[in-house]
Design a protein around this motif. Structure first.
Motif, PDB file in Angstrom:
ATOM      1  N   LYS A  82      -3.631   5.660   4.717  1.00 55.65           N
ATOM      2  CA  LYS A  82      -3.549   5.077   3.169  1.00 55.65           C
ATOM      3  C   LYS A  82      -4.279   5.764   2.128  1.00 55.65           C
ATOM      4  CE  LYS A  82      -5.373   0.655   1.283  1.00 55.65           C
ATOM      5  NZ  LYS A  82      -6.202  -0.367   1.526  1.00 55.65           N
ATOM      6  N   THR A  94      -5.388  -1.162  -2.047  1.00 57.92           N
ATOM      7  CA  THR A  94      -4.107  -2.308  -1.752  1.00 57.92           C
ATOM      8  C   THR A  94      -3.806  -3.017  -2.812  1.00 57.92           C
ATOM      9  OG1 THR A  94      -4.897  -2.891   0.688  1.00 57.92           O
ATOM     10  CG2 THR A  94      -3.595  -4.440  -0.493  1.00 57.92           C
ATOM     11  N   THR A 139       2.334  -5.338   2.925  1.00 60.57           N
ATOM     12  CA  THR A 139       1.103  -5.446   4.063  1.00 60.57           C
ATOM     13  C   THR A 139       0.898  -7.126   4.218  1.00 60.57           C
ATOM     14  OG1 THR A 139      -0.377  -5.359   2.231  1.00 60.57           O
ATOM     15  CG2 THR A 139       0.260  -3.420   3.608  1.00 60.57           C
ATOM     16  N   GLU A 177       0.790  -1.164   0.190  1.00 64.57           N
ATOM     17  CA  GLU A 177       0.029   0.091   0.070  1.00 64.57           C
ATOM     18  C   GLU A 177       0.902   1.220  -0.077  1.00 64.57           C
ATOM     19  OE1 GLU A 177      -3.586  -2.169   2.682  1.00 64.57           O
ATOM     20  OE2 GLU A 177      -2.172  -0.739   3.490  1.00 64.57           O
TER      21      GLU A 177
END
Length: 480
Positions: A141, A145, A173, A128
């Motif tokens: 964020k 992703t 991640t 990410e």
């Protein structure tokens, strides 16, 4: 050279998340009251290609790169044959590692792109992008992703849109031992001003008509008036409403232009005899005055100066939409067709050989394919204008990706594996700019053109054609 006469074959803007400091697990919108004017300019020190600085161990440590100091956690800078890279080096990350800027970009961050690929024979992994407007005390964020599943570099794009100080962090991640590589991180500046922001304001599209795009039976321009291609299509674009038909203008790509105007953008032709330049303030149609340059099946070679201008335009943040046609399609009998011309641009220029990471093949295919890259996050295939599920070629060429390049194949021939060959549509990046290539002029053909020209409605023949070209246009303009 002979040529076959064929043609046929041959949205809206997502609001960007603007945010101030927030917790690591939550994105809190905080749109500034000032609008944005300075975008598409590379942030100082970027692109970051990891060619400067040395770090050979995974232990946490800081390293001075070309853009500034970064902390690499569970990460190193590798140059083995198993490290995907465009130069000699790239960053390799394992476990829950990260790449973190130790400095603020004072000009903000607009669109950020990151080239990524898995290392060697390791399995797929996820990562990410996170951003901070508080000098690293808190992060949020950005976007989705990303899953990395190929050993060939591809590019992920994120709309950050933070004004003022900003620093970035790339995080692996999934926590697994599978390794992945990052390279060519680009960042656009994003500053406050007084004009409409890019998420709602229009961009400027320039359609080339200076390289025999109307030769023979072709009509790859927005409008033709009494045999002449004007800079500004007539009637005026100001008269276009949500119900205006593409026949408002007379060129074979008028549907494309009318659709862009309906999005709030502006469009112009670059008439025959007008120079392609970049950075020439005396030229009112210099590429620096536009966001996207569309060239649909050129039929005369670009000069050395024009090739330099086009590639530097992309390198410094511009968007280039490249449309080719099939092999042996020389419409003006000068010895060069669009395949020759595009390959000459990419292989024979003063800026960088093969800057976009692909070439156009000397082939001639006709087929309808549904062999589309499965990616819900790719906005060219799944953008604001809808999902792209098919592409029809009526005499077009294929594309080959250079192994290890940042080019991203998007659509392949129906019977082909999704690899580096038999590609029908692809995207790429160079510097802070973006490129899209479709190697057939038929899908953009709207079926209306100058009297006496035979054109066909490829734009509406396959429902995905308009979606593909408009999604790609908005991506090139950095509107999605």
């Amino acid at each position: 050279m002979n040529f076959s006469v064929r043609y046929l074959v041959a949205p809206l803007l997502g609001a960007a998340a603007l945010f101030a400091g927030c917790s690591k697990s939550e994105l809190t919108p905080g749109a500034p009251t000032a609008a944005v004017v300075a975008q598409n300019v590379s942030a100082p020190g970027f692109p970051e290609g990891f060619e400067t600085g040395t770090k050979t161990a995974y232990t946490t440590g800081s390293v001075t790169l070309g853009s500034g100091s970064w902390t690499l956690n569970e990460a190193l800078i590798g140059n083995t044959t198993a490290d995907p890279k465009t130069g000699s080096w790239s960053a390799r990350v394992r476990n829950s590692g990260s790449l973190s800027m130790n400095f603020d970009l004072t000009g903000g961050a607009g669109v950020v792109t990151v080239a990524h690929a898995k290392y060697g024979t390791d399995a797929s992994t996820t990562w990410e992008l996170w951003a901070s407007s508080t000098s690293g005390s808190s992060y949020a964020k950005v976007g989705n992703t990303i899953t990395t599943s190929s050993t060939a570099l591809s590019t992920a794009s994120f709309t950050v849109n933070i004004t003022g100080n900003v620093r970035l962090q790339v995080r692996k991640t999934d926590g697994s031992a599978n390794r992945l590589n990052f390279d060519n991180i680009t960042v656009e500046s994003y500053s406050s001003g007084t004009t409409p922001p890019p998420s709602t304001g229009g961009k400027k599209f320039l359609f080339d008509a200076s390289h025999a795009e109307t030769a023979g039976n072709a009509d790859w321009v927005l409008d033709v008036d009494a045999g002449v291609v004007p800079r500004y299509p007539t009637p005026a674009a100001s008269g276009i409403t949500s119900t205006t038909l593409e026949t408002y203008w007379g060129g074979a790509v008028s549907a494309w232009g009318v659709a862009l105007v309906k999005q709030g953008n502006s469009v112009e032709n670059l008439p025959s005899g007008t120079a392609i330049s970049y950075g020439n303030t005396s030229n009112p149609q210099d590429l620096a005055n536009y966001n996207v340059f569309v060239v649909d099946e050129p039929n005369t070679l670009f000069s050395a100066a024009e090739k330099t201008a086009i590639i530097n335009f992309v390198k410094n943040g511009g968007g280039l939409f490249m449309i080719s046609d099939h092999d042996i399609s020389d419409r003006n009998s000068d010895g060069y067709d669009s395949v020759d011309i595009w390959n000459d641009l990419m292989s024979n220029n003063s800026v960088q050989a093969n800057p976009f990471g692909f070439s156009i093949d000397y082939t001639n295919i006709s087929e309808t394919t549904s062999n589309v890259l499965a990616s819900s996050t790719n906005v060219i295939l799944n953008g604001s204008q809808g999902a792209v599920t098919q592409l029809k070629y009526s005499n077009g060429a294929t594309i080959t990706k250079t192994t290890g390049s940042v080019a991203t194949p998007l659509i392949w021939r129906s019977s082909s594996t999704q690899g580096n060959t038999n590609i029908m549509c692809a995207s790429s990046t160079f510097g802070t700019g973006r490129v899209v290539v479709v190697a057939d002029s038929s899908p953009a053909d709207d079926g209306t053109g100058s009297p006496g020209n035979t054109v066909y409605p490829g734009w509406t023949e396959i429902a995905s054609h308009a979606k593909l070209h408009l999604n790609a246009s908005l991506w090139l303009a950095k509107q999605q």
